[in-house]
Structure formats: structure tokens, C-alpha cells
Design a protein around this motif. Structure first.
Motif, PDB file in Angstrom:
ATOM      1  N   ARG A 181       6.003   9.995  -9.960  1.00  0.00           N
ATOM      2  CA  ARG A 181       5.006   9.035 -10.141  1.00  0.00           C
ATOM      3  C   ARG A 181       4.631   7.828  -9.115  1.00  0.00           C
ATOM      4  NH1 ARG A 181       7.230   9.251 -15.795  1.00  0.00           N
ATOM      5  NH2 ARG A 181       5.664  10.412 -17.090  1.00  0.00           N
ATOM      6  N   MET A 182       5.873   7.397  -8.501  1.00  0.00           N
ATOM      7  CA  MET A 182       5.345   6.509  -7.223  1.00  0.00           C
ATOM      8  C   MET A 182       4.927   7.249  -6.207  1.00  0.00           C
ATOM      9  SD  MET A 182       8.917   4.083  -7.276  1.00  0.00           S
ATOM     10  CE  MET A 182       9.976   3.877  -8.991  1.00  0.00           C
ATOM     11  N   ALA A 183       5.213   8.350  -6.012  1.00  0.00           N
ATOM     12  CA  ALA A 183       4.910   9.279  -4.765  1.00  0.00           C
ATOM     13  C   ALA A 183       3.455   9.604  -4.872  1.00  0.00           C
ATOM     14  CB  ALA A 183       5.459  10.513  -4.621  1.00  0.00           C
ATOM     15  N   ARG A 184       3.070   9.749  -5.999  1.00  0.00           N
ATOM     16  CA  ARG A 184       1.502  10.039  -6.343  1.00  0.00           C
ATOM     17  C   ARG A 184       0.646   8.755  -6.297  1.00  0.00           C
ATOM     18  NH1 ARG A 184       3.332  13.481 -10.749  1.00  0.00           N
ATOM     19  NH2 ARG A 184       3.013  11.992 -12.031  1.00  0.00           N
ATOM     20  N   TRP A 185       1.227   7.671  -6.794  1.00  0.00           N
ATOM     21  CA  TRP A 185       0.495   6.424  -7.017  1.00  0.00           C
ATOM     22  C   TRP A 185       0.342   5.676  -5.823  1.00  0.00           C
ATOM     23  CZ3 TRP A 185      -0.424   1.502  -9.317  1.00  0.00           C
ATOM     24  CH2 TRP A 185      -1.532   1.328  -9.991  1.00  0.00           C
ATOM     25  N   ARG A 186       1.590   5.495  -5.139  1.00  0.00           N
ATOM     26  CA  ARG A 186       2.013   4.787  -3.959  1.00  0.00           C
ATOM     27  C   ARG A 186       1.560   3.246  -4.375  1.00  0.00           C
ATOM     28  NH1 ARG A 186       5.115   6.653  -0.229  1.00  0.00           N
ATOM     29  NH2 ARG A 186       5.100   8.964  -0.111  1.00  0.00           N
ATOM     30  N   PRO A 187       2.234   2.899  -5.154  1.00  0.00           N
ATOM     31  CA  PRO A 187       1.981   1.307  -5.373  1.00  0.00           C
ATOM     32  C   PRO A 187       2.723   0.463  -4.123  1.00  0.00           C
ATOM     33  CG  PRO A 187       3.849   2.004  -6.913  1.00  0.00           C
ATOM     34  CD  PRO A 187       3.271   3.231  -5.926  1.00  0.00           C
ATOM     35  N   ARG A 218      -1.489  -2.771  -5.345  1.00  0.00           N
ATOM     36  CA  ARG A 218      -1.316  -1.780  -6.488  1.00  0.00           C
ATOM     37  C   ARG A 218      -0.074  -2.036  -7.087  1.00  0.00           C
ATOM     38  NH1 ARG A 218      -4.593   2.532  -6.361  1.00  0.00           N
ATOM     39  NH2 ARG A 218      -2.819   4.072  -6.748  1.00  0.00           N
ATOM     40  N   ILE A 219      -0.199  -2.369  -8.168  1.00  0.00           N
ATOM     41  CA  ILE A 219       1.292  -2.433  -9.098  1.00  0.00           C
ATOM     42  C   ILE A 219       1.322  -1.384 -10.084  1.00  0.00           C
ATOM     43  CG2 ILE A 219       2.436  -4.188 -10.548  1.00  0.00           C
ATOM     44  CD1 ILE A 219       0.087  -6.304  -9.391  1.00  0.00           C
ATOM     45  N   GLN A 220       2.586  -0.861 -10.244  1.00  0.00           N
ATOM     46  CA  GLN A 220       2.994   0.159 -11.147  1.00  0.00           C
ATOM     47  C   GLN A 220       4.087  -0.550 -11.788  1.00  0.00           C
ATOM     48  OE1 GLN A 220       4.161   3.970  -9.324  1.00  0.00           O
ATOM     49  NE2 GLN A 220       3.078   5.127 -10.945  1.00  0.00           N
ATOM     50  N   LEU A 221       4.018  -0.423 -13.230  1.00  0.00           N
ATOM     51  CA  LEU A 221       5.200  -1.016 -14.093  1.00  0.00           C
ATOM     52  C   LEU A 221       5.505  -0.078 -14.953  1.00  0.00           C
ATOM     53  CD1 LEU A 221       3.041  -4.230 -15.262  1.00  0.00           C
ATOM     54  CD2 LEU A 221       4.775  -4.075 -13.346  1.00  0.00           C
TER      55      LEU A 221
END
Length: 379
Positions: free
Chosen positions: A89-95, A2-5
């Protein structure tokens, strides 16, 4: 994976959308670096997030102390809001890994701080160190890059690479090329408020200071060596005083109608704070002197100077035709091409670009996983 940009400009958004399409086998999420409330960031972290943006304010001429204090308070407040938005956003998405372009602006530093708080590796993207390449580094860019600084590393490196034969093309302003002296050292100016100058140049704080330093030193440098300076095409600073002075100086010149590649090829060396033009100088086989901090300022690759006396000695050696030993120049460039840069520009990424990038992002995610396993085992 999982990658978050996180993007903060149209350029970054376009590139990250291309990554999203090119890494179809991965789960890639895009997010703007927004603003939100609810940050629990302490003052120390706020100061770090805003530090470079405040330094840019401080470097602007004629900014009053009251204005700087007011802007500092605003930037600290904005740092909290950017941090809160990125953290949420990171805490929700957990990349498994996050990415951001550049890494020094207040919004990009907020992403880095939030990722560190959540123990998520953050890869910084930037224009590549070699022509037609891209940087993707989980440690940092420029002087903070994960480029080995120990000369012994390159002494042991044995893999050859097909290196670029041309420099990155840059658009020239309209006009007639200026005449050049027969013997000169090329001095590329850098963007006045760029992080390369404000964060990684401890004793030369701008191009005007560099020019006046060199003018003083040239009195003791043998003729007929000249210095040819070229303003950075992306810098809006007009340098009117320097131009007027150089117009009447017999051995200092400021030119604009020549490409950096042409100036390097005609030069007997490249003198820079820490510009990427220094790496282009290495590619074209020229001696390079770094006055600031640079990932390529490695003994055996490029020389370093931290005093006027050292700069004078280097210029005098060029004037006297003394050869420069750089036995690690080629191994360093081979390593960059083989191991470090992502092949292909971010403007037109290829299949090879995405394959290399997938491996780089996966490596960052695996390092985080290994560290997490070690932490659990230790507990």
C-alpha cells in the motif's frame, strides 16, 4: 503533503477519519492493516515485528511450551502477511508520512517496519501524556518517546504553560468508597499484559510481584505510612489472592471506589512502574518514584529505583516526612504542554488539535526530506 494512516481498530478508524476531515488541505488516505503475500522480509525483521505479541503469549499463565511454539510460528507468518500488505500500500501510494495507532502490536509493528524499509517516517499515535491531549511521535511512545532525557534541557527551558488542573476522569465501579488511611503512598496497578509492563519494566514483571515486593519492604518502613493500591480499570486480572491477603494486612490496601485523582491528592507520593498516573502525580505536585523505564523518570523531575533497597529508602523518606527536591518538575510539564503533546483528546479533536497535528506531521515529513537531500549530496 501526502499522509497515509493505517488503522487496526474501530477507535483508530474513527480518529483517523476525523483527521482526514480536519486536514482538508492535505491529501490523507486511510487503510486497514490487512494481510497479503509476497513479503521479502528476513527472519530478523519478522522476529522484531512479532516480538511483543509473543511476549504477551509468554506472559500468560499455564501456556505450554508446545502451544507457545505453535503460536510463535503463526505470529511470524502473520507478521510477514501484515508487512507485505503495508509495504504494497505504501509503495503504491508513496506518502510523505504514515501514521498508526500504538505501535507495538504485530500489525502496527509491521507498518513501522514497512515504512522504515521504504524510508518513510512513521508517526505513532497514542493517548496523550497530559490530560485532554494526544501523542503523535515519530520516534515512539512511552519510554521510546522523543522526550529529552537530559536534565540540562529542562534547566534551560524558560517558557511557562497553562497546565491542566484536573486528571483524566475514569469511570468507577459501583459501590461504597473504602476507608483510606491518614498517611499513604499511592500505588497504581497497570494492565498486566501491556507493553509498559512487558517491554519497559526490566525488574518488576507484574503487579503481583510488585505487591509482594512492597509487602516485604513495609516491614522496615516506619509507621504510620500505608500503601494504597488501585487496580487498573481496563485490566481483567482479578488479583484474588492479593485481595484476600490485603484484606488482612494492617498497612496494605487494595481499593477501587476512589478516583486516581482523589488518591493522588490524598497521598504523600506516587510509586509506579511507569504509568501515566505518574505524570498526573507530577501535575498535582506529588513526589513520584518510577521502578520501570519512563519518559518522565528524569533527575529533578521524578525519582528512579532499580533495587528493593532504593524503594525501601524512598518509602522510608516519605514516612519520615523528608521533602523531595524536584526543581525540574514544572519546566518538564511546561515543555510537554507547550512543545510535545497535541492539544485535545483524539475522541473530540478540535481545530487547534488539527493545526498542531498538521505541524507535527509536516515536521516528520521535512526531516525525511532533509535526510534524503543529504544522502543525494553525499552520493
Amino acid at each position: 503533503m501526502r499522509i497515509q494512516l493505517f488503522y487496526n481498530s474501530p477507535k483508530a478508524r474513527r480518529y483517523f477519519r476525523a483527521i482526514q476531515s480536519g486536514l482538508a488541505e492535505e491529501t490523507v488516505g486511510l487503510a486497514p492493516i490487512g494481510l497479503a503475500g509476497g513479503s521479502a522480509l528476513d527472519n530478523h525483521d519478522v522476529s522484531w515485528i512479532a516480538a511483543y505479541s509473543i511476549e504477551r503469549k509468554r506472559a500468560r499463565p499455564h501456556l505450554s511450551d508446545d502451544r507457545l511454539a505453535r503460536d510463535t510460528r503463526v505470529l511470524h507468518r502473520v507478521a510477514r502477511w501484515h508487512y507485505a500488505a503495508a509495504w504494497q500500500r505504501m509503495a503504491r501510494w508513496r506518502p510523505d508520512v504514515v501514521g498508526v495507532w500504538g505501535g507495538q502490536s504485530v500489525d502496527a509493528r509491521a507498518v513501522r517496519a514497512a515504512a522504515a524499509a521504504l524510508d518513510i517516517p512513521c508517526v505513532l499515535f497514542e493517548t496523550g501524556l497530559l490530560p485532554d491531549s494526544t501523542t503523535a511521535d515519530a520516534r515512539g511512545v512511552n519510554a521510546e518517546a522523543s522526550v529529552p532525557a537530559d536534565p540540562r534541557f529542562y534547566e534551560a527551558y524558560r517558557c511557562n504553560a497553562e497546565l491542566p488542573e484536573r486528571c483524566t476522569p475514569r469511570k468507577l465501579p459501583e459501590g461504597t468508597p473504602e476507608p483510606l488511611p491518614s498517611r499513604y503512598v499511592f500505588v497504581p496497578f497497570q494492565v498486566a499484559l501491556d507493553s509498559q509492563v512487558l517491554l519497559y519494566s526490566p525488574w518488576i514483571r507484574g503487579m503481583s510481584q510488585l505487591y509482594w515486593l512492597l509487602e516485604g519492604l513495609m516491614r522496615d518502613v516506619p509507621e504510620p505510612l500505608h500503601l494504597v493500591c488501585k487496580p487498573h480499570p481496563s485490566c481483567s486480572e482479578p488479583y484474588r489472592q492479593l485481595r484476600r491477603h490485603a484484606a488482612g494486612h494492617p498497612r496494605l490496601h487494595i481499593v477501587e471506589q476512589h478516583t486516581s485523582e482523589a488518591l493522588i491528592r490524598g497521598a504523600e507520593g506516587v510509586l509506579t512502574l511507569n504509568s501515566s498516573v505518574g505524570i498526573e502525580g507530577l501535575l498535582l505536585g506529588r513526589p513520584v518514584l518510577c521502578l520501570g523505564e519512563a519518559c518522565y523518570a528524569i533527575p529533578g523531575v521524578a525519582e528512579r529505583a532499580r533495587s528493593p533497597e532504593a524503594v525501601r529508602a524512598w518509602l522510608s523518606a516519605r514516612a519520615n516526612g523528608i521533602a523531595v527536591e524536584a526543581p525540574l518538575r514544572r519546566p518538564f510539564l511546561n515543555w510537554l504542554a507547550n512543545e510535545y503533546v497535541i492539544p485535545g483528546s483524539f475522541r473530540a479533536p478540535s481545530v487547534m488539535h488539527f493545526e498542531s497535528l498538521r505541524a507535527r506531521l509536516g515536521e516528520a515529513a521535512r526531516i525525511r526530506g532533509a535526510q534524503s537531500v543529504e544522502a543525494v549530496a553525499a552520493a
